[in-house]
Design a protein around this motif. Structure first.
Motif, PDB file in Angstrom:
ATOM      1  N   ASP A  45       0.831  -1.201   0.000  1.00  0.00           N
ATOM      2  CA  ASP A  45       0.000   0.000   0.000  1.00  0.00           C
ATOM      3  C   ASP A  45       0.868   1.255   0.000  1.00  0.00           C
ATOM      4  O   ASP A  45       0.584   2.220  -0.726  1.00  0.00           O
ATOM      5  N   ASN A  46       1.930   1.268   0.795  1.00  0.00           N
ATOM      6  CA  ASN A  46       2.830   2.424   0.835  1.00  0.00           C
ATOM      7  C   ASN A  46       3.508   2.657  -0.508  1.00  0.00           C
ATOM      8  O   ASN A  46       3.660   3.800  -0.959  1.00  0.00           O
ATOM      9  N   LEU A  47       3.915   1.574  -1.158  1.00  0.00           N
ATOM     10  CA  LEU A  47       4.522   1.685  -2.486  1.00  0.00           C
ATOM     11  C   LEU A  47       3.507   2.227  -3.484  1.00  0.00           C
ATOM     12  O   LEU A  47       3.830   3.099  -4.317  1.00  0.00           O
ATOM     13  N   ALA A  48       2.278   1.713  -3.420  1.00  0.00           N
ATOM     14  CA  ALA A  48       1.225   2.172  -4.330  1.00  0.00           C
ATOM     15  C   ALA A  48       0.976   3.666  -4.178  1.00  0.00           C
ATOM     16  O   ALA A  48       0.822   4.392  -5.166  1.00  0.00           O
ATOM     17  N   ARG A  49       0.935   4.151  -2.953  1.00  0.00           N
ATOM     18  CA  ARG A  49       0.664   5.571  -2.711  1.00  0.00           C
ATOM     19  C   ARG A  49       1.824   6.448  -3.177  1.00  0.00           C
ATOM     20  O   ARG A  49       1.605   7.562  -3.684  1.00  0.00           O
ATOM     21  N   LEU A  50       3.029   5.954  -3.018  1.00  0.00           N
ATOM     22  CA  LEU A  50       4.196   6.686  -3.511  1.00  0.00           C
ATOM     23  C   LEU A  50       4.126   6.868  -5.025  1.00  0.00           C
ATOM     24  O   LEU A  50       4.282   7.983  -5.544  1.00  0.00           O
ATOM     25  N   VAL A  51       3.855   5.781  -5.736  1.00  0.00           N
ATOM     26  CA  VAL A  51       3.798   5.833  -7.203  1.00  0.00           C
ATOM     27  C   VAL A  51       2.555   6.578  -7.670  1.00  0.00           C
ATOM     28  O   VAL A  51       2.603   7.318  -8.660  1.00  0.00           O
ATOM     29  N   ALA A 263      -1.939   2.234 -22.972  1.00  0.00           N
ATOM     30  CA  ALA A 263      -1.069   1.276 -22.287  1.00  0.00           C
ATOM     31  C   ALA A 263       0.390   1.699 -22.399  1.00  0.00           C
ATOM     32  O   ALA A 263       1.149   1.630 -21.427  1.00  0.00           O
ATOM     33  N   THR A 264       0.773   2.152 -23.591  1.00  0.00           N
ATOM     34  CA  THR A 264       2.154   2.595 -23.807  1.00  0.00           C
ATOM     35  C   THR A 264       2.476   3.811 -22.946  1.00  0.00           C
ATOM     36  O   THR A 264       3.535   3.882 -22.317  1.00  0.00           O
ATOM     37  N   ARG A 265       1.557   4.758 -22.902  1.00  0.00           N
ATOM     38  CA  ARG A 265       1.775   5.969 -22.102  1.00  0.00           C
ATOM     39  C   ARG A 265       1.905   5.611 -20.620  1.00  0.00           C
ATOM     40  O   ARG A 265       2.824   6.069 -19.930  1.00  0.00           O
ATOM     41  N   LEU A 266       0.988   4.788 -20.127  1.00  0.00           N
ATOM     42  CA  LEU A 266       1.025   4.403 -18.719  1.00  0.00           C
ATOM     43  C   LEU A 266       2.306   3.642 -18.386  1.00  0.00           C
ATOM     44  O   LEU A 266       2.959   3.898 -17.370  1.00  0.00           O
ATOM     45  N   GLY A 267       2.656   2.703 -19.252  1.00  0.00           N
ATOM     46  CA  GLY A 267       3.861   1.919 -19.013  1.00  0.00           C
ATOM     47  C   GLY A 267       5.104   2.782 -18.963  1.00  0.00           C
ATOM     48  O   GLY A 267       5.961   2.619 -18.090  1.00  0.00           O
ATOM     49  N   ASN A 268       5.203   3.713 -19.900  1.00  0.00           N
ATOM     50  CA  ASN A 268       6.366   4.607 -19.941  1.00  0.00           C
ATOM     51  C   ASN A 268       6.433   5.505 -18.710  1.00  0.00           C
ATOM     52  O   ASN A 268       7.515   5.725 -18.140  1.00  0.00           O
ATOM     53  N   GLU A 269       5.283   6.033 -18.303  1.00  0.00           N
ATOM     54  CA  GLU A 269       5.255   6.904 -17.129  1.00  0.00           C
ATOM     55  C   GLU A 269       5.633   6.129 -15.867  1.00  0.00           C
ATOM     56  O   GLU A 269       6.429   6.604 -15.038  1.00  0.00           O
ATOM     57  N   LEU A 270       5.083   4.950 -15.710  1.00  0.00           N
ATOM     58  CA  LEU A 270       5.374   4.147 -14.524  1.00  0.00           C
ATOM     59  C   LEU A 270       6.835   3.727 -14.468  1.00  0.00           C
ATOM     60  O   LEU A 270       7.476   3.763 -13.409  1.00  0.00           O
ATOM     61  N   PHE A 271       7.372   3.332 -15.615  1.00  0.00           N
ATOM     62  CA  PHE A 271       8.788   2.952 -15.664  1.00  0.00           C
ATOM     63  C   PHE A 271       9.676   4.132 -15.286  1.00  0.00           C
ATOM     64  O   PHE A 271      10.637   3.987 -14.515  1.00  0.00           O
ATOM     65  N   SER A 272       9.364   5.312 -15.819  1.00  0.00           N
ATOM     66  CA  SER A 272      10.158   6.507 -15.515  1.00  0.00           C
ATOM     67  C   SER A 272      10.108   6.851 -14.032  1.00  0.00           C
ATOM     68  O   SER A 272      11.111   7.260 -13.445  1.00  0.00           O
ATOM     69  N   ILE A 273       8.940   6.658 -13.426  1.00  0.00           N
ATOM     70  CA  ILE A 273       8.789   6.962 -12.000  1.00  0.00           C
ATOM     71  C   ILE A 273       9.668   6.036 -11.161  1.00  0.00           C
ATOM     72  O   ILE A 273      10.441   6.479 -10.308  1.00  0.00           O
ATOM     73  N   VAL A 274       9.546   4.737 -11.402  1.00  0.00           N
ATOM     74  CA  VAL A 274      10.299   3.766 -10.605  1.00  0.00           C
ATOM     75  C   VAL A 274      11.799   3.876 -10.867  1.00  0.00           C
ATOM     76  O   VAL A 274      12.614   3.591  -9.988  1.00  0.00           O
ATOM     77  N   ASN A 275      12.165   4.307 -12.052  1.00  0.00           N
ATOM     78  CA  ASN A 275      13.576   4.404 -12.431  1.00  0.00           C
ATOM     79  C   ASN A 275      14.226   5.698 -11.929  1.00  0.00           C
ATOM     80  O   ASN A 275      15.425   5.908 -12.121  1.00  0.00           O
ATOM     81  N   ASP A 289      13.316  -3.648  -2.811  1.00  0.00           N
ATOM     82  CA  ASP A 289      14.437  -3.342  -3.685  1.00  0.00           C
ATOM     83  C   ASP A 289      13.855  -2.863  -5.013  1.00  0.00           C
ATOM     84  O   ASP A 289      13.052  -3.590  -5.626  1.00  0.00           O
ATOM     85  N   PRO A 290      14.197  -1.667  -5.482  1.00  0.00           N
ATOM     86  CA  PRO A 290      13.655  -1.182  -6.758  1.00  0.00           C
ATOM     87  C   PRO A 290      13.991  -2.142  -7.897  1.00  0.00           C
ATOM     88  O   PRO A 290      15.097  -2.676  -7.966  1.00  0.00           O
ATOM     89  N   ARG A 291      13.034  -2.348  -8.784  1.00  0.00           N
ATOM     90  CA  ARG A 291      13.246  -3.217  -9.943  1.00  0.00           C
ATOM     91  C   ARG A 291      12.506  -2.642 -11.155  1.00  0.00           C
ATOM     92  O   ARG A 291      11.499  -3.180 -11.587  1.00  0.00           O
ATOM     93  N   PRO A 292      13.002  -1.547 -11.695  1.00  0.00           N
ATOM     94  CA  PRO A 292      12.321  -0.959 -12.855  1.00  0.00           C
ATOM     95  C   PRO A 292      12.315  -1.928 -14.034  1.00  0.00           C
ATOM     96  O   PRO A 292      13.330  -2.566 -14.325  1.00  0.00           O
TER      97      PRO A 292
END
Length: 321
Positions: A45-51, A263-275, A289-292
C-alpha cells in the motif's frame, strides 16, 4: 479521375483515424483509480501511494488508491480485471496476487495472463530463511543436514502464500522434508518462532531484519538471486545451494483490452517513475528493492512465474482451497 476517387473516400479515412487520435488526446480527462488488493498501511500500500502521487503529477489527474482487501488479494484482482479497459483503473499486483493465487484458490475468477495487461515492473521484496535466536542451526548447510537426518521432524511456518512457496521451493531444490505449520498471518508465525515453537520461516527481510537485529531471530541466508542492499552482509541461499532463488515482485497492471496508446503511455510513465533515483531511495525505505522494468520484461517475468508456481504446487502436492 483518380483524384476524384481519392476525394470521395477521404471522409471515410478521416472517420477511421479520428477515434484513435481522440483516445490519445482526451485521456486522461478524470481521476484514475489504483486498486491495491491489500489493506491500508502495509508495504505494498505504501509503495502504491508513492507511485500514485508521482503518476498523478505526470498525468495532471489525481490517482486515487483504492484498497480492496480480502481473500488473499483475490477480491482486488478480480475487481481490476473486470473494470472497464479505459485507462482509468490500474492494479498493483504481485507474484502472489496475480500468479500464485491462480493455483492456490480453486475458484480464482481471473486468468492472469489473459485478463490483465502488464504495464511496468516496480520492485522486489527480498526474503530470508530465519530461525529462533537460540536455534542450533547457524547456516543453510546446518538446516539441510538436520532436515535430511530427521525427515519431517523440522517444521516451517507460513502465514502467506509467499512464505509457503518460498519454503516449498527450498524443500524441492535441496531435497528435504519440512513439515508445514499454517498460520493466518505472518505476524502470528513470527510470534510463535520468537517463542521457539517453529524451526524456520521464509520471511521478508523488511519484517525479519528488525527481529534479527534485536536478537530475537537469526537469519541463515536471504533467498534472492543476489544480495539485497538491505542486508549486503547476509549471504544468499544460492551461495550454498546453486539455483535456489525466491523474491516477491510487485508490478502494475490494467484490465485487458486497454487501448495500445494508453497502455504505452502508462507503461512509460510508470517505468520513468520507478527508475527515478529519488523514488528508488523511497522504495528502499519502504522495504523493497527497486526493480524498474518495462511491459515486455514484466510479461516475461509473469509467464515464468506462472510456470514456476505450477511446478512447485504440483511437486508439493498443494491442493487449491
Amino acid at each position: 479521375m483518380n483524384f476524384l476517387k481519392f476525394a470521395s473516400i477521404l471522409p471515410i479515412l478521416v472517420c477511421l483515424v479520428q477515434p484513435v487520435t481522440a483516445t490519445a488526446q482526451s485521456w486522461p480527462s478524470k481521476p484514475l483509480q489504483l486498486i491495491v488488493p491489500q489493506g491500508a498501511g502495509g508495504s505494498t500500500d505504501n509503495l502504491a501511494r508513492l507511485v500514485a502521487q508521482a503518476l498523478g503529477e505526470r498525468l495532471g489527474q489525481n490517482v486515487v488508491v483504492d484498497n480492496r482487501a480480502g481473500a488473499g488479494g483475490v477480491l482486488g484482482v478480480a475487481a481490476a480485471a473486470k473494470a472497464a479497459p479505459d485507462g482509468y483503473t490500474l492494479l498493483i499486483g504481485s507474484n502472489t496476487t496475480v500468479a500464485a493465487n491462480a493455483f492456490l484458490y480453486a475458484s480464482f475468477p481471473v486468468d492472469p495472463l489473459k485478463d490483465l495487461v502488464p504495464l511496468a515492473m516496480a520492485a522486489d521484496a527480498p526474503f530470508a530463511l530465519v530461525v529462533p535466536a537460540g536455534s542450533p542451526l547457524k547456516s543453510v548447510g546446518d538446516l539441510v543436514r538436520a532436515a535430511k537426518a530427521a525427515p519431517g521432524k523440522l517444521n516451517y511456518g507460513s502465514g502467506t502464500s509467499s512464505a509457503l512457496l518460498c519454503a516449498e521451493l527450498f524443500k524441492a531444490a535441496v531435497g528435504v522434508d519440512l513439515r508445514r505449520v499454517p498460520y493466518k498471518t505472518s505476524a502470528q508465525a513470527l510470534t510463535d518462532m520468537i517463542g521457539g515453537h517453529l524451526d524456520v520461516i521464509c520471511e521478508p527481510l523488511s519484517t525479519s531484519l528488525p527481529n534479527v537485529r534485536a536478537g530475537r531471530l537469526r537469519a541463515l541466508a536471504q533467498t534472492g538471486a543476489e544480495r539485497s542492499p538491505s542486508a549486503p552482509d547476509l549471504e544468499t541461499v544460492a551461495e550454498s545451494v546453486k539455483g535456489v532463488a525466491y523474491t516477491a515482485w510487485v508490478a502494475f497492471y490494467a484490465p485487458a483490452g486497454l487501448p495500445k496508446d494508453v497502455a504505452t503511455r502508462l507503461g512509460n510513465e510508470l517505468f520513468s517513475i520507478v527508475n527515478n533515483p529519488a523514488v528508488m531511495d523511497r522504495i528502499r525505505a519502504i522495504g523493497f528493492d527497486p526493480r524498474p522494468g518495462n511491459a515486455e520484461s514484466l510479461a516475461a517475468v509473469h509467464r515464468a512465474e506462472m510456470a514456476s508456481v505450477a511446478a512447485t504446487v504440483k511437486a508439493a502436492g498443494i491442493k487449491a482451497e
